[in-house]
Motif scaffolding. Structure first.
Motif, PDB file in Angstrom:
ATOM      1  N   SER A  30       0.828  -1.196   0.000  1.00 16.08           N
ATOM      2  CA  SER A  30       0.000   0.000   0.000  1.00 16.08           C
ATOM      3  C   SER A  30       0.864   1.248   0.000  1.00 16.08           C
ATOM      4  O   SER A  30       2.047   1.196   0.317  1.00 16.08           O
ATOM      5  CB  SER A  30      -0.892   0.000   1.237  1.00 16.08           C
ATOM      6  N   PRO A  31       0.264   2.384  -0.351  1.00 14.16           N
ATOM      7  CA  PRO A  31       1.024   3.639  -0.336  1.00 14.16           C
ATOM      8  C   PRO A  31       1.157   4.213   1.072  1.00 14.16           C
ATOM      9  O   PRO A  31       1.803   5.228   1.268  1.00 14.16           O
ATOM     10  CB  PRO A  31       0.175   4.559  -1.219  1.00 14.16           C
ATOM     11  N   HIS A  32       0.512   3.569   2.053  1.00 14.88           N
ATOM     12  CA  HIS A  32       0.552   4.088   3.414  1.00 14.88           C
ATOM     13  C   HIS A  32       1.807   3.624   4.124  1.00 14.88           C
ATOM     14  O   HIS A  32       2.250   2.494   3.931  1.00 14.88           O
ATOM     15  CB  HIS A  32      -0.672   3.609   4.193  1.00 14.88           C
ATOM     16  N   PRO A  33       2.374   4.481   5.005  1.00 12.75           N
ATOM     17  CA  PRO A  33       3.556   4.045   5.752  1.00 12.75           C
ATOM     18  C   PRO A  33       3.223   2.846   6.634  1.00 12.75           C
ATOM     19  O   PRO A  33       2.137   2.759   7.202  1.00 12.75           O
ATOM     20  CB  PRO A  33       3.904   5.260   6.619  1.00 12.75           C
ATOM     21  N   LEU A  34       4.162   1.930   6.706  1.00  7.30           N
ATOM     22  CA  LEU A  34       3.958   0.724   7.512  1.00  7.30           C
ATOM     23  C   LEU A  34       4.975   0.689   8.649  1.00  7.30           C
ATOM     24  O   LEU A  34       6.180   0.836   8.425  1.00  7.30           O
ATOM     25  CB  LEU A  34       4.129  -0.528   6.644  1.00  7.30           C
ATOM     26  N   VAL A  35       4.461   0.499   9.861  1.00  7.92           N
ATOM     27  CA  VAL A  35       5.313   0.314  11.034  1.00  7.92           C
ATOM     28  C   VAL A  35       5.353  -1.178  11.362  1.00  7.92           C
ATOM     29  O   VAL A  35       4.303  -1.807  11.519  1.00  7.92           O
ATOM     30  CB  VAL A  35       4.751   1.092  12.251  1.00  7.92           C
ATOM     31  N   ALA A  36       6.558  -1.736  11.468  1.00  9.27           N
ATOM     32  CA  ALA A  36       6.706  -3.125  11.914  1.00  9.27           C
ATOM     33  C   ALA A  36       7.201  -3.085  13.351  1.00  9.27           C
ATOM     34  O   ALA A  36       8.237  -2.481  13.643  1.00  9.27           O
ATOM     35  CB  ALA A  36       7.701  -3.870  11.034  1.00  9.27           C
ATOM     36  N   THR A  37       6.450  -3.699  14.251  1.00  3.00           N
ATOM     37  CA  THR A  37       6.829  -3.717  15.663  1.00  3.00           C
ATOM     38  C   THR A  37       7.372  -5.091  16.014  1.00  3.00           C
ATOM     39  O   THR A  37       6.697  -6.098  15.797  1.00  3.00           O
ATOM     40  CB  THR A  37       5.599  -3.393  16.535  1.00  3.00           C
ATOM     41  N   VAL A  38       8.596  -5.109  16.553  1.00  5.57           N
ATOM     42  CA  VAL A  38       9.215  -6.377  16.932  1.00  5.57           C
ATOM     43  C   VAL A  38       9.155  -6.488  18.452  1.00  5.57           C
ATOM     44  O   VAL A  38       9.675  -5.622  19.164  1.00  5.57           O
ATOM     45  CB  VAL A  38      10.670  -6.455  16.447  1.00  5.57           C
ATOM     46  N   LEU A  39       8.501  -7.532  18.952  1.00  2.00           N
ATOM     47  CA  LEU A  39       8.429  -7.744  20.396  1.00  2.00           C
ATOM     48  C   LEU A  39       8.409  -9.229  20.703  1.00  2.00           C
ATOM     49  O   LEU A  39       8.322 -10.051  19.794  1.00  2.00           O
ATOM     50  CB  LEU A  39       7.217  -7.031  21.008  1.00  2.00           C
ATOM     51  N   GLY A  40       8.528  -9.579  21.987  1.00  2.00           N
ATOM     52  CA  GLY A  40       8.560 -11.006  22.288  1.00  2.00           C
ATOM     53  C   GLY A  40       8.515 -11.346  23.767  1.00  2.00           C
ATOM     54  O   GLY A  40       8.323 -12.508  24.113  1.00  2.00           O
TER      55      GLY A  40
ATOM     56  N   HIS B 125       6.135 -11.236  16.468  1.00  2.00           N
ATOM     57  CA  HIS B 125       6.370 -11.848  17.781  1.00  2.00           C
ATOM     58  C   HIS B 125       7.562 -12.792  17.624  1.00  2.00           C
ATOM     59  O   HIS B 125       7.496 -13.743  16.850  1.00  2.00           O
ATOM     60  CB  HIS B 125       5.115 -12.618  18.206  1.00  2.00           C
ATOM     61  N   THR B 126       8.632 -12.514  18.365  1.00  2.00           N
ATOM     62  CA  THR B 126       9.831 -13.348  18.198  1.00  2.00           C
ATOM     63  C   THR B 126       9.652 -14.738  18.803  1.00  2.00           C
ATOM     64  O   THR B 126      10.358 -15.667  18.434  1.00  2.00           O
ATOM     65  CB  THR B 126      11.048 -12.712  18.877  1.00  2.00           C
ATOM     66  N   GLY B 127       8.752 -14.846  19.804  1.00  7.62           N
ATOM     67  CA  GLY B 127       8.598 -16.113  20.508  1.00  7.62           C
ATOM     68  C   GLY B 127       9.502 -16.225  21.724  1.00  7.62           C
ATOM     69  O   GLY B 127       9.585 -17.295  22.336  1.00  7.62           O
ATOM     70  N   GLN B 128      10.165 -15.105  22.117  1.00  7.22           N
ATOM     71  CA  GLN B 128      11.045 -15.182  23.300  1.00  7.22           C
ATOM     72  C   GLN B 128      10.265 -15.705  24.500  1.00  7.22           C
ATOM     73  O   GLN B 128      10.751 -16.554  25.241  1.00  7.22           O
ATOM     74  CB  GLN B 128      11.676 -13.816  23.589  1.00  7.22           C
TER      75      GLN B 128
ATOM     76  N   ALA C 205      -5.998 -10.166  27.052  1.00  7.26           N
ATOM     77  CA  ALA C 205      -6.530  -9.194  28.019  1.00  7.26           C
ATOM     78  C   ALA C 205      -6.270  -7.754  27.581  1.00  7.26           C
ATOM     79  O   ALA C 205      -7.090  -6.876  27.832  1.00  7.26           O
ATOM     80  CB  ALA C 205      -5.917  -9.433  29.390  1.00  7.26           C
ATOM     81  N   LEU C 206      -5.145  -7.522  26.935  1.00  9.48           N
ATOM     82  CA  LEU C 206      -4.787  -6.153  26.584  1.00  9.48           C
ATOM     83  C   LEU C 206      -5.312  -5.746  25.214  1.00  9.48           C
ATOM     84  O   LEU C 206      -5.082  -4.621  24.765  1.00  9.48           O
ATOM     85  CB  LEU C 206      -3.259  -5.984  26.624  1.00  9.48           C
ATOM     86  N   GLY C 207      -5.997  -6.667  24.561  1.00 14.38           N
ATOM     87  CA  GLY C 207      -6.589  -6.331  23.262  1.00 14.38           C
ATOM     88  C   GLY C 207      -5.555  -6.036  22.194  1.00 14.38           C
ATOM     89  O   GLY C 207      -5.794  -5.219  21.299  1.00 14.38           O
ATOM     90  N   LEU C 208      -4.401  -6.698  22.278  1.00 18.23           N
ATOM     91  CA  LEU C 208      -3.369  -6.462  21.263  1.00 18.23           C
ATOM     92  C   LEU C 208      -3.764  -7.131  19.952  1.00 18.23           C
ATOM     93  O   LEU C 208      -4.368  -8.205  19.963  1.00 18.23           O
ATOM     94  CB  LEU C 208      -2.038  -7.065  21.735  1.00 18.23           C
ATOM     95  N   PRO C 209      -3.409  -6.524  18.826  1.00 20.76           N
ATOM     96  CA  PRO C 209      -3.680  -7.205  17.561  1.00 20.76           C
ATOM     97  C   PRO C 209      -2.884  -8.502  17.463  1.00 20.76           C
ATOM     98  O   PRO C 209      -1.789  -8.600  18.026  1.00 20.76           O
ATOM     99  CB  PRO C 209      -3.200  -6.209  16.495  1.00 20.76           C
ATOM    100  N   GLU C 210      -3.421  -9.471  16.777  1.00 22.87           N
ATOM    101  CA  GLU C 210      -2.700 -10.728  16.526  1.00 22.87           C
ATOM    102  C   GLU C 210      -1.381 -10.422  15.833  1.00 22.87           C
ATOM    103  O   GLU C 210      -1.356  -9.621  14.896  1.00 22.87           O
ATOM    104  CB  GLU C 210      -3.511 -11.589  15.551  1.00 22.87           C
ATOM    105  N   PRO C 211      -0.297 -11.049  16.245  1.00 27.84           N
ATOM    106  CA  PRO C 211       0.936 -10.860  15.477  1.00 27.84           C
ATOM    107  C   PRO C 211       0.742 -11.305  14.025  1.00 27.84           C
ATOM    108  O   PRO C 211       0.096 -12.322  13.765  1.00 27.84           O
ATOM    109  CB  PRO C 211       1.937 -11.780  16.189  1.00 27.84           C
ATOM    110  N   ALA C 212       1.283 -10.532  13.107  1.00 27.18           N
ATOM    111  CA  ALA C 212       1.200 -10.922  11.687  1.00 27.18           C
ATOM    112  C   ALA C 212       2.108 -12.111  11.436  1.00 27.18           C
ATOM    113  O   ALA C 212       1.880 -12.879  10.506  1.00 27.18           O
ATOM    114  CB  ALA C 212       1.605  -9.740  10.805  1.00 27.18           C
TER     115      ALA C 212
ATOM    116  N   SER D 213      14.902  -9.550  22.173  1.00 26.43           N
ATOM    117  CA  SER D 213      14.016  -9.246  21.036  1.00 26.43           C
ATOM    118  C   SER D 213      14.205  -7.801  20.567  1.00 26.43           C
ATOM    119  O   SER D 213      14.148  -7.517  19.369  1.00 26.43           O
ATOM    120  CB  SER D 213      12.544  -9.454  21.423  1.00 26.43           C
ATOM    121  N   THR D 214      14.429  -6.898  21.525  1.00 23.73           N
ATOM    122  CA  THR D 214      14.649  -5.486  21.188  1.00 23.73           C
ATOM    123  C   THR D 214      15.896  -5.342  20.327  1.00 23.73           C
ATOM    124  O   THR D 214      15.884  -4.689  19.278  1.00 23.73           O
ATOM    125  CB  THR D 214      14.863  -4.662  22.487  1.00 23.73           C
ATOM    126  N   LEU D 215      16.973  -5.939  20.789  1.00 25.05           N
ATOM    127  CA  LEU D 215      18.246  -5.803  20.076  1.00 25.05           C
ATOM    128  C   LEU D 215      18.162  -6.442  18.693  1.00 25.05           C
ATOM    129  O   LEU D 215      18.620  -5.855  17.700  1.00 25.05           O
ATOM    130  CB  LEU D 215      19.382  -6.435  20.885  1.00 25.05           C
TER     131      LEU D 215
END
Ligand code: UD1
Length: 370
Positions: A6-16, A42-45, A58-65, A106-108
């Protein structure tokens, strides 16, 4: 700009890891409101249901892609596997920015994979320092800050730490997104909080909430034995103790279990907040719990020799007790919330995630996904 879809900016969030799910909750919502498209990696850490799934629900987070399923390993192996797998995802997605939180492996991995592909990195919780190079987290946060383009520093101290390392460009003083989370979810956990306390056989202001998970404590026999003895003395002093046990500790705290010292499996975010609200004192080596105790007006004894959250110690709401049993027991017995309380706006006003989203939108410019 992400040409793939898409032409929209995409943010990829890495967490775990568990604390990152809490931090991401208000930010995901704010990004959506700011019209930014985000996908989670989601790294799976953290892979146990109690360490991951229950937080997403509980926190209503979106499913990891994508879930990389990396799991536990030595630091080098875990970080290396994440690096390779995150790189593959980024090459596929072509995001415009990669967002990382805190100081875990996961951050690093997320920051390094991104920087090497020349994708800008934004780091939430930038600039924190313990100045203890034996902590894996210290290495992760220093390296992440040095490859980040946008550094969201939660405190004035964090901004000063970055300046001392020559990092001034891209630094934004924000507040702390964990405060946003507590304020946002208060209406979900507060009404039932007294029931949660009773369910654990405790009475309000009649117990210490204990959590220990730092490798420097759990993996050093001298420190570990000192901490166990400190907690045992708390129980012997007549203070009830509730200790939700992190998987890193496993069965090793079991010998302490008694009528006054209760061990439990890891708790959900809401139950943790409920138990924090009504505790007499919190005894922990967690960075997140040090702050959350303060948000709830509960004094904290930190079982470390130093803390990144020095302003809490300066305000007199947090005492550093190291791993010395006598200091732990004394500090917990004497702990009291000071009349002056916390300086105002120490960690913002609960609108940090919105401010971060606005910065990201301005940085990314162009079209948004709304
Ligand atoms: C990690 C972070 C730490 C953060 C903490 C929050 C690093 C270097 N450390 O520490 O900064 O404060 O998360 O909890 O990234 N395990 C399970 N189930 C799980 C996850 C882990 O059983 O879902 C066990 C495994 O035996 C593993 C051990 O816990 O070897 C440690 O897990 P790991 O992710 O390596 O580090 P944490 O101690 O959780």
């Amino acid at each position: 700009m992400n040409p793939a879809s898409s032409p929209h900016p995409l943010v990829a969030t890495v967490l775990g890891a568990r604390p990152q799910f809490v931090k991401a909750a208000p930010v995901c919502t704010a990004l959506r409101r700011a019209g930014l498209a985000e996908r989670l990696v989601h790294t799976g850490q953290h892979y146990d249901a109690a360490m991951s799934d229950v937080f997403f629900q509980a926190l209503g987070l979106p499913e990891p892609a994508v879930h990389l399923g990396i799991g536990s390993a030595t630091h080098g192996a875990q970080t290396g596997r994440m690096l390779e797998a995150v790189e593959r995802v980024l090459l596929d997605w072509h995001p415009d920015l990669v967002l990382v939180y805190g100081d875990t492996n996961s951050t690093l991995a997320g920051a390094l994979a991104s920087a090497k592909l020349h994708i800008p990195v934004a780091h939430i919780e930038a600039g924190l320092r313990s100045f203890n190079q034996h902590m894996p987290e210290e290495i992760n946060r220093v390296l992440t800050d040095h490859v980040a383009r946008l550094l969201f520093a939660p405190t004035a101290v964090a901004v000063a730490n970055l300046a001392r390392e020559g990092i001034t460009e891209g630094v934004v003083r924000t507040g702390d997104v964990m405060l946003d989370a507590v304020l946002r979810f208060r209406s979900a956990f507060a009404p039932a909080s007294a029931d949660v306390v009773a369910r654990h056989g405790l009475v309000p202001r009649g117990y210490a909430l204990v959590t220990i998970h730092r490798a420097e404590n759990t993996d050093d026999p001298e420190r570990w034995n000192g901490i166990l003895e400190g907690v045992r003395r708390l129980g012997a002093d007549g203070l009830a103790v509730l200790w939700p046990v992190h998987p890193r500790v496993g069965e090793r705290a079991q010998a302490l279990a008694s009528a006054s010292i209760r061990l439990s499996p890891p708790l959900s975010y809401f139950d943790t907040q409920a138990l924090l609200m009504h505790a007499r004192v919190v005894v922990t080596d967690s960075g997140g719990l040090q702050k959350e105790a303060a948000f709830h007006g509960v004094p904290c004894v930190t079982v470390r020799d130093e803390t990144e959250w020095v302003e809490l110690v300066e305000a007199g709401v947090n005492v550093l007790a190291g791993a010395d049993p006598a200091r732990i027991a004394y500090a917990a017995r004497e702990a009291a919330w000071p009349a002056a309380g916390l300086p105002p706006d120490l960690y913002g006003r609960g609108d940090t995630a919105g401010a971060i989203a606005e910065h990201l939108r301005a940085f990314l410019g162009g079209a948004t996904a709304t």
